[in-house]
Design an enzyme around this catalytic site. Sequence first.
Site, PDB file in Angstrom:
ATOM      1  CD  GLU A 245      -2.858  -1.384   0.351  1.00  0.00           C
ATOM      2  OE1 GLU A 245      -3.141  -0.398  -0.344  1.00  0.00           O
ATOM      3  OE2 GLU A 245      -3.437  -2.485   0.226  1.00  0.00           O
ATOM      4  CB  CYS A 279      -1.690   7.259   1.667  1.00  0.00           C
ATOM      5  SG  CYS A 279      -3.051   6.497   2.543  1.00  0.00           S
TER       6      CYS A 279
HETATM    7  P1  NAP Z   1       8.548   5.088   4.304  1.00  0.00           P
HETATM    8  O1  NAP Z   1       9.678   6.011   4.437  1.00  0.00           O
HETATM    9  O2  NAP Z   1       8.455   4.256   3.087  1.00  0.00           O
HETATM   10  O3  NAP Z   1       8.596   4.145   5.603  1.00  0.00           O
HETATM   11  C1  NAP Z   1       7.635   3.145   5.816  1.00  0.00           C
HETATM   12  C2  NAP Z   1       8.247   2.055   6.682  1.00  0.00           C
HETATM   13  O4  NAP Z   1       9.297   1.409   5.954  1.00  0.00           O
HETATM   14  C3  NAP Z   1       8.882   2.574   7.968  1.00  0.00           C
HETATM   15  O5  NAP Z   1       8.671   1.654   8.998  1.00  0.00           O
HETATM   16  C4  NAP Z   1      10.362   2.634   7.597  1.00  0.00           C
HETATM   17  O6  NAP Z   1      11.231   2.551   8.717  1.00  0.00           O
HETATM   18  C5  NAP Z   1      10.468   1.384   6.753  1.00  0.00           C
HETATM   19  N1  NAP Z   1      11.636   1.338   5.878  1.00  0.00           N
HETATM   20  C6  NAP Z   1      12.422   2.365   5.460  1.00  0.00           C
HETATM   21  N2  NAP Z   1      13.415   1.892   4.665  1.00  0.00           N
HETATM   22  C7  NAP Z   1      13.258   0.551   4.582  1.00  0.00           C
HETATM   23  C8  NAP Z   1      13.945  -0.492   3.905  1.00  0.00           C
HETATM   24  N3  NAP Z   1      15.033  -0.262   3.151  1.00  0.00           N
HETATM   25  N4  NAP Z   1      13.492  -1.759   4.036  1.00  0.00           N
HETATM   26  C9  NAP Z   1      12.403  -2.029   4.774  1.00  0.00           C
HETATM   27  N5  NAP Z   1      11.710  -1.082   5.455  1.00  0.00           N
HETATM   28  C10 NAP Z   1      12.125   0.190   5.344  1.00  0.00           C
HETATM   29  O7  NAP Z   1       7.151   5.842   4.448  1.00  0.00           O
HETATM   30  P2  NAP Z   1       6.701   6.851   5.576  1.00  0.00           P
HETATM   31  O8  NAP Z   1       7.428   8.130   5.399  1.00  0.00           O
HETATM   32  O9  NAP Z   1       6.725   6.186   6.907  1.00  0.00           O
HETATM   33  O10 NAP Z   1       5.145   7.035   5.199  1.00  0.00           O
HETATM   34  C11 NAP Z   1       4.704   7.934   4.247  1.00  0.00           C
HETATM   35  C12 NAP Z   1       4.429   7.239   2.921  1.00  0.00           C
HETATM   36  O11 NAP Z   1       3.541   6.167   3.119  1.00  0.00           O
HETATM   37  C13 NAP Z   1       3.746   8.166   1.934  1.00  0.00           C
HETATM   38  O12 NAP Z   1       4.280   7.971   0.659  1.00  0.00           O
HETATM   39  C14 NAP Z   1       2.287   7.718   1.980  1.00  0.00           C
HETATM   40  O13 NAP Z   1       1.549   8.019   0.825  1.00  0.00           O
HETATM   41  C15 NAP Z   1       2.455   6.255   2.190  1.00  0.00           C
HETATM   42  N6  NAP Z   1       1.243   5.664   2.780  1.00  0.00           N
HETATM   43  C16 NAP Z   1       0.439   4.883   1.994  1.00  0.00           C
HETATM   44  C17 NAP Z   1      -0.745   4.359   2.521  1.00  0.00           C
HETATM   45  C18 NAP Z   1      -1.666   3.510   1.678  1.00  0.00           C
HETATM   46  O14 NAP Z   1      -2.564   2.900   2.238  1.00  0.00           O
HETATM   47  N7  NAP Z   1      -1.474   3.434   0.381  1.00  0.00           N
HETATM   48  C19 NAP Z   1      -1.105   4.653   3.836  1.00  0.00           C
HETATM   49  C20 NAP Z   1      -0.253   5.443   4.602  1.00  0.00           C
HETATM   50  C21 NAP Z   1       0.929   5.941   4.070  1.00  0.00           C
HETATM   51  P3  NAP Z   1      11.777   3.916   9.426  1.00  0.00           P
HETATM   52  O15 NAP Z   1      10.596   4.535  10.040  1.00  0.00           O
HETATM   53  O16 NAP Z   1      12.762   3.433  10.431  1.00  0.00           O
HETATM   54  O17 NAP Z   1      12.386   4.740   8.328  1.00  0.00           O
END
Ligand code: NAP
Length: 473
Positions: A245, A279
């Site tokens: 997602e 999102c």
């Molecule tokens: P993110 O930077 O992608 O982080 C999401 C999760 O992934 C965090 O727990 C992060 O850990 C972890 N992560 C980071 N690098 C990783 C890697 N190399 N391997 C595995 N896991 C890793 O996203 P975010 O900033 O938390 O959230 C915002 C994004 O999420 C936006 O783009 C938003 O649109 C999207 N989102 C989508 C939905 C949907 O339902 N489609 C819902 C909510 C949010 P750390 O926190 O330690 O960096």
Amino acid sequence: MRRLYINDEWIEPESGQINPTSPVDGSALETVAAGTPAHVDDAVEATVDASDTLREMNVHRRAEAINAAMDAIENRTDEIVSTMTVEVGKTTSEAREEVESAIRSGREYAADAVRLCGEVTRSQYDDRHNFTRREPYGPTGVITPWNYPFEIPTDHLSAALVTGNPVTWNPASAAALTATHIAGAFAETSLPDGAFNFIPGSGGTVGAALSGHPAVRLLAFTGSTEVGQRIAATAAERSAECLLELGGKDPVLVLDDADVSRAADAIVLGSNYNCGQSCSGTERVIATESIYDELVAAVTARTEELTVGDPRDAETDVGPPINDDIRETTERQITAAVEAGARVTTGGSIGDRYIEPTVLADVAPEMQAATEETFGPLTPLISVADREEAVAVANDTRYGLQAAVFTESLQDAHRVIDGLQSGGVVVNGTNNFWEHQLPFGGFKQSGSGGEYKGRWHLESMTQVKAVAIDYGD
Ligand code: NAP
């Protein structure tokens, strides 16, 4: 210090911790232990060992365990709401709404799971009974974002566990403290030892180790498109299943005959709820030229009514963004848009902690504010000639998560629903919308591998086994 939970034990590692600070005032919050790849190995091994026991546990008993976790959460709602408010900057009412929605969904997953059945099919051969069953994948990794730090993890955990998948969960570092409340609730249930494991720690270390672990068969990831695609590439090497997602640049289309006042209310809510960090937030408004000026004026006036400030104050509508990245992205997009001819009709000021909700008029579709996910309280408005152009501009993006259209015409609403490349379309309401009774998922680079919410989420967490019984002589 809050601890890790692995194989039915709370663990305090010798080193490594997350030191959260509040986006509200920069104050230091309680520390949370951070795990290592070695902890991931231990947890995944525990899920391998728990796989058969959890799969064989009667689904009614699994559902009881999920309901018990929801009871535990419900009993601590006030404490959870205040943790979320200081840790991620949500207003008190946004945080409460999220916790209540998570509890409601958790109970729905429990109810839906006991009705999740296969189907009987009619064989083309004589004396053959065909049917399908839905079975868990087995060891599962759950990785979640900070922007809905309660509902998204609770949903993935409930859906995975109730369908019989043992889980290792790595929450977002920026919401690790909030995550400990969820972990406490799931740890207290009657699920078998090793069925639920909790490892906070950097996604680049713990999340990467989890998504790359050879024994993990299913990954449920919600977060950015960039990280999701990296996880999927790693998982593809061992054909592990991914439910992704991802990000969005969600459009709201406002057509000639729309109720402008109603559209403006929905747009201002969609752009500014959770400080624009959704999102499915309203990231672009695409309006036909005959109502464009009226819409800009209405959106501007309503945006000016918003109160920005400490999210613990009852009158606050918009709290602080989670980090500097969001302030910098919002500021860069506004500056670039203005340099290219857009107008700020209200807001535009970015402080050390807060962002003034900002409306940008005369935005062109190729500006960064209209192409790149902002994740801040910014409303860019684009003018187009007609419905066809509105749909073409809306689709001109790599994303396709959740759109909305405002029109009084049933025909136009249907034509827009037909034309939009989007996982969801709302007619005459905010696009920042989800409920348990509808699937939520993205087209294009906004998601893949299934749906979130409802029975669709349970289906995404299970694989189909086909059974053919030959009872001929
Ligand atoms: P993110 O930077 O992608 O982080 C999401 C999760 O992934 C965090 O727990 C992060 O850990 C972890 N992560 C980071 N690098 C990783 C890697 N190399 N391997 C595995 N896991 C890793 O996203 P975010 O900033 O938390 O959230 C915002 C994004 O999420 C936006 O783009 C938003 O649109 C999207 N989102 C989508 C939905 C949907 O339902 N489609 C819902 C909510 C949010 P750390 O926190 O330690 O960096």
